[in-house]
Scaffold this active site. Structure first.
Site, PDB file in Angstrom:
ATOM      1  CB  THR A 186     -10.125   4.969  -0.911  1.00 27.64           C
ATOM      2  OG1 THR A 186      -9.565   5.327   0.358  1.00 27.64           O
ATOM      3  CG2 THR A 186      -9.469   3.701  -1.412  1.00 27.64           C
ATOM      4  CE  LYS A 226      -6.429  13.975   0.140  1.00 25.71           C
ATOM      5  NZ  LYS A 226      -6.495  12.755  -0.651  1.00 25.71           N
ATOM      6  NE  ARG A 227      -3.411  10.389   9.952  1.00 25.76           N
ATOM      7  CZ  ARG A 227      -3.114   9.523  10.916  1.00 25.76           C
ATOM      8  NH1 ARG A 227      -3.954   8.551  11.213  1.00 25.76           N
ATOM      9  NH2 ARG A 227      -2.012   9.620  11.606  1.00 25.76           N
ATOM     10  CE  LYS A 251     -13.783   5.935   1.094  1.00 25.30           C
ATOM     11  NZ  LYS A 251     -12.832   5.950   2.232  1.00 25.30           N
ATOM     12  CG  HIS A 254      -1.989  -0.984   1.238  1.00 30.23           C
ATOM     13  ND1 HIS A 254      -3.245  -0.740   0.746  1.00 30.23           N
ATOM     14  CD2 HIS A 254      -1.994  -2.264   1.661  1.00 30.23           C
ATOM     15  CE1 HIS A 254      -3.992  -1.828   0.895  1.00 30.23           C
ATOM     16  NE2 HIS A 254      -3.253  -2.772   1.442  1.00 30.23           N
ATOM     17  CE  LYS A 291      -2.358  10.962   2.925  1.00 23.58           C
ATOM     18  NZ  LYS A 291      -3.086  10.108   1.972  1.00 23.58           N
TER      19      LYS A 291
HETATM   20  C1  NBG Z   1      -2.544   3.732   1.983  1.00 24.20           C
HETATM   21  C2  NBG Z   1      -2.153   4.613   0.810  1.00 24.20           C
HETATM   22  C3  NBG Z   1      -3.375   5.096   0.067  1.00 24.20           C
HETATM   23  C4  NBG Z   1      -4.258   3.917  -0.292  1.00 24.20           C
HETATM   24  C5  NBG Z   1      -4.575   3.105   0.944  1.00 24.20           C
HETATM   25  C6  NBG Z   1      -5.394   1.877   0.634  1.00 24.20           C
HETATM   26  C7  NBG Z   1      -1.047   3.030   3.809  1.00 24.20           C
HETATM   27  C8  NBG Z   1       0.220   2.335   4.178  1.00 24.20           C
HETATM   28  N1  NBG Z   1      -1.326   3.136   2.513  1.00 24.20           N
HETATM   29  O1  NBG Z   1      -2.995   5.773  -1.101  1.00 24.20           O
HETATM   30  O2  NBG Z   1      -1.394   5.695   1.268  1.00 24.20           O
HETATM   31  O3  NBG Z   1      -5.448   4.354  -0.883  1.00 24.20           O
HETATM   32  O4  NBG Z   1      -3.382   2.665   1.554  1.00 24.20           O
HETATM   33  O5  NBG Z   1      -4.782   1.097  -0.334  1.00 24.20           O
HETATM   34  O6  NBG Z   1      -1.777   3.443   4.675  1.00 24.20           O
END
Ligand code: NBG
Length: 831
Positions: free
Chosen positions: A665, A557-558, A669, A366, A563
């Site tokens: 994701t 988002k975080r 949404k 991920h 980002k």
């Molecule tokens: C996160 C990514 C996102 C991705 C999500 C789900 C982690 C390690 N990775 O871009 O930063 O959408 O995983 O796949 O949290």
């Protein structure tokens, strides 16, 4: 005892009358409350228990079906499941929203108040945990036998409050008022060993054997939550493990008269599942984190073996029974643990155990960010898991022999591929362990999967190209459209019928309606109502008044440098200045909203939150831009709070540096709820843009290849600062205390970082971002044109359903089939 003689209970009905009866009964018999003194939480618990009974009935039917068919199952191993509130989703999936609302109304209770009472289980950090929850929803909806395995953290992700513009973290005591959705299973418990040493010897048949003499043993107890599919009888299981003291150890201490020692031991054991770690920079090397990972993986594998043994078949068929997915490297130690269980405990020869292990596991990566790749220092790993380290050495020895055979003399390649990083302080590379021990490796969006093959896992791809695939992420249209956006959902259902909830490609049939002016007006009315609701929430939670007719420009988002929330801020500062200078500046009223948590140890991210508040304060207080620009930060972003946000957004900010966001994701949404995207060619943005059409997407910034080239050529951010007066103005302002009551030093570190290093290329992308923002503003002023684009975005989002993603995983990686579940005749009648 002969429980077989017991007749099955009467099935629980789904009518208004049935729910009234159940809820009243639960309040009395389960919660021991009179209606006269029942609190709002009591009512919530009574409703939840009434709904849970309906889930349990389906869950038992599901379990019986799986047992009778001996079906192959998916086991999804994930350290995080970010489920969000259960009640609303369960009502939706059961198809009883109207019945329960009515039942409560007749009891004088408002369902929305009851829903608001639920404390969500925040057992995840962000996208990765939420993806796991979406996948559970889709697995159940598609009637796939599956178990989610994870950790029952006593404290989930921290609650965020804002004091004086700064983030403050509070512990998330989500279990404080009870969790009606979980069923403790004290009889389903496993011992997990930690520490100590190993001994070698031989068994009765003269075979070489290793025995692990642990220093500590803890017990893992199962807590089960039923996960109901949408309008099907399938209810799968989410099984989370809680750590407790192992009795055997308590007794020893008691016998020695060491009462307090025994109690201490108990406290120590329970620590393992106390708290979810925020995905902090300083995580590497946290012993408790490694213990958590091993703890839940060991319990889960022992449980799989236990369930499989009930069928009376031999352990050798483990990989035919289970497809085990590793959600990132957090559960990667499972590769070594399954080997230990098969070889040390079940006595299988190494080669056979290894074949079973590799056939069982799949690994999803991920992230490409190097700091997020898990590595455990050898001394730490050795201290916690001495036997596993030996197993990893043996896996590595055999693996590197293979590499040497294929590329004789290529020592550098051997070093690059090794499970052990020998550079500097030696460490175990968890991603390498996952790759070697899995038959399938995938990324989460096309670009990300390509970059994995090209860079991060390049050597593995050369070795085993057949293991690699891409599985682009998806989100569940149940929670993220049907549940949170009832206005849009009912409009869609009116024109398309209701099948879009299970077959999102049906949204395509909306395309012609984009040309229908009456439909566009309805579409806008829905959005307008959603914006009004969000405006009220912004007022209530952030104390900022916003105009529902403004362009809602949203980034949630975080908080992370890659980002680029600070790029968003640079634009706000620039727009602020343009509006001040030119009262006739052609732009719509704009309301910029941000939300998100920063890891507690990530100083720059926390400074960005402070800067958001400072810029917002300056903008909102400036009469020169009153009615034209507003900005607010919504505290404590979580699954519950996002409900109001996605449906109300006009413009979705997906502005990460190309090549850094694995997928995203939130981008899906937003688009699914009719927002247009301003974004870079990063993660799944690439595919979203392809689907919705380039003309319906505001693209800006460098592509990944260009960004890489720029870095190779030597990037000099200061050149951009010197060349671009608008950029210079906003950076100077931030650095000079314009937004911080003259306290110049406050944001200086941020500005210096951008001028000197700017690892995420904000200064390079600034100009094209600001230009695209201006275009987006103009496009918004063409109301009909904007609505048309919004409709087309939604119409073309079908591919981003998590149902599609799960079908692809089932076909490409898991080889599992749907197993439809039927309820007893009695229950079917009550529907
Ligand atoms: C996160 C990514 C996102 C991705 C999500 C789900 C982690 C390690 N990775 O871009 O930063 O959408 O995983 O796949 O949290």
């Amino acid at each position: 005892m002969n429980p077989k003689l017991m007749p099955p209970p009467r099935s629980v009905g789904l009518s208004v009358e049935d729910f009234k009866q159940s809820i009243a009964g639960k309040l009395f018999y389960t919660l021991a409350r009179f209606p006269e003194v029942a609190t709002r939480n009591d009512v919530y618990l009574a409703v939840a228990h009434a709904v849970r009974d309906r889930l349990l009935e389906r869950w038992l039917a599901t379990a019986a079906t799986y047992r009778d068919r001996q079906s192959r199952s998916v086991c999804y191993l994930s350290a995080e499941f970010l489920l969000g509130p259960h009640l609303g989703n369960n009502l939706l999936n059961l198809g009883v929203q109207a019945e329960v609302r009515q039942a409560l109304r007749e009891l004088g209770i408002d369902l929305d108040e009851v829903l608001a009472q639920e404390e969500e289980p925040g057992l995840g950090n962000g996208g990765l945990g939420r993806l796991a929850a979406c996948y559970l929803d889709s697995l159940a909806t598609l009637q796939i036998p599956a178990i989610g395995y994870g950790i029952r953290y006593e404290f989930g992700i921290f609650d965020q409050v804002i004091r004086d513009g700064w983030q403050v973290e509070l512990t998330d005591k989500w279990l404080r008022l009870g969790n009606p959705w979980e069923i403790p299973r004290p009889e389903i418990a496993f011992e997990v060993s930690l520490g100590g040493r190993t001994e070698t010897g031989s068994d009765g048949d003269g075979n070489y054997r290793v025995r692990w003499i642990p220093e500590r043993v803890v017990k893992g107890v199962a807590y089960d939550t039923p996960i109901l599919g949408y309008r099907v009888n399938t209810a799968n299981l989410l099984r989370l493990w809680k750590a407790e003291a192992a009795e055997s150890f308590d007794f020893e201490a008691f016998n020695q008269g060491d009462y307090y020692g025994a109690v201490e031991q108990k406290l120590f054991s329970e620590n393992i599942t106390k708290v979810l770690y925020p995905n902090d920079v300083a995580l590497q090397g946290k012993q408790l984190r490694l213990e958590q990972q091993y703890f839940f993986v060991s319990c889960s594998l022992q449980d799989m073996i236990r369930i499989y043994a009930q069928s009376g078949r031999s352990i050798e068929g483990f990989d035919r029974k289970y497809a085990v997915q590793l959600n990132d490297t957090h559960p990667a130690v499972a590769v070594a643990e399954l080997m230990r269980l098969l070889v040390d405990v079940h006595g299988l020869p190494w080669e056979r155990a290894w074949r079973i292990t590799c056939n069982s596991f799949g690994y999803t990566n991920h992230t490409l960010l190097p700091e997020a790749l898990e590595k455990w220092p050898l001394p730490l790993f050795q201290a916690v898991l001495p036997r596993h380290l030996e197993i990893i050495y043996e896996i590595n020895r055999r693996f590197l022999d293979q590499v040497r055979l294929r590329w004789p003399g290529d020592q550098e390649r051997v070093a690059r591929l090794s499970l052990i990083d020998e550079g500097g302080a030696r460490s175990v590379r968890m991603a390498h362990l996952a790759c070697v021990g899995s038959h399938a490796i995938n990324g989460v969006a096309r670009l990300h999967s390509e970059l994995l093959k090209r860079d991060l896992l390049h050597d593995f791809h050369e070795l085993w190209p057949e293991k690699f695939s891409n599985q682009t992420n998806g989100v569940t249209p149940r929670r993220f459209l049907a549940l949170i956006n009832p206005g849009l959902a009912s409009l869609l259902t009116r024109v398309l019928g209701d099948s879009w909830t299970r077959d999102l490609e049906r949204l395509r049939e909306l395309e012609p309606l984009a040309e229908d002016a009456a439909f566009r007006a309805e579409w806008r009315a829905v959005k307008r109502a959603n914006k009004r609701a969000l405006a009220e929430e912004v007022q209530r939670r952030a104390g900022v008044q916003v105009d529902p007719d403004a362009l809602f420009d949203v980034q949630v988002k975080r908080i992370h440098e890659y980002k680029r929330q600070h790029l968003n801020l640079l634009h706000v500062a620039a727009l602020h200045e343009r509006l001040r200078r030119d009262p006739a500046y052609a732009a719509p009223a704009r309301c910029v909203l941000l939300a998100g948590k920063a890891a507690p140890g990530y100083r720059l991210a926390k400074l960005i939150i402070k800067l958001v508040h400072s810029v917002a304060a300056a903008v909102n207080a400036d009469p020169a831009v009153a009615g034209r620009l507003r900005m607010a930060f919504l505290p404590d972003y979580n699954v519950q709070n996002c409900e109001r946000i996605f449906p109300a957004a006009d413009l979705s900010e997906q502005i990460s540096t190309a090549g850094k966001e694995a997928s995203g994701t939130g981008n899906m949404k937003f688009a699914l709820n009719g927002a247009l995207t301003i974004g870079t060619l990063d993660g799944a943005n690439v595919e979203i843009r392809e689907e919705v059409g380039a003309e319906n997407f505001f693209l800006f910034g460098l592509e990944e290849g260009e960004a890489a080239q720029l870095r190779r050529d030597g990037y000099r951010p200061r050149d951009f600062y010197e060349r671009d007066p608008e950029l210079r103005l906003v950076l100077d302002r931030i650095g000079s205390g314009f937004y911080s009551d003259g306290e110049a030093s406050l944001f200086q570190p941020l500005v210096d970082g951008l001028l000197n290093e700017d690892p995420f290329l904000l200064l390079d992308d600034f100009r094209s971002y600001v230009d695209r923002q201006q275009e987006a503003g103009c496009a918004y002023q063409d109301t009909e044109g904007w609505t048309r684009m919004s409709i087309l975005n939604v119409a073309r989002m079908g591919r981003f359903s998590s149902d599609r993603a799960i079908r692809d995983y089932c076909r490409d990686i898991w080889q599992v089939e749907p197993q439809p579940v039927t309820l007893g005749a009695d229950a079917e009648r009550s529907r």
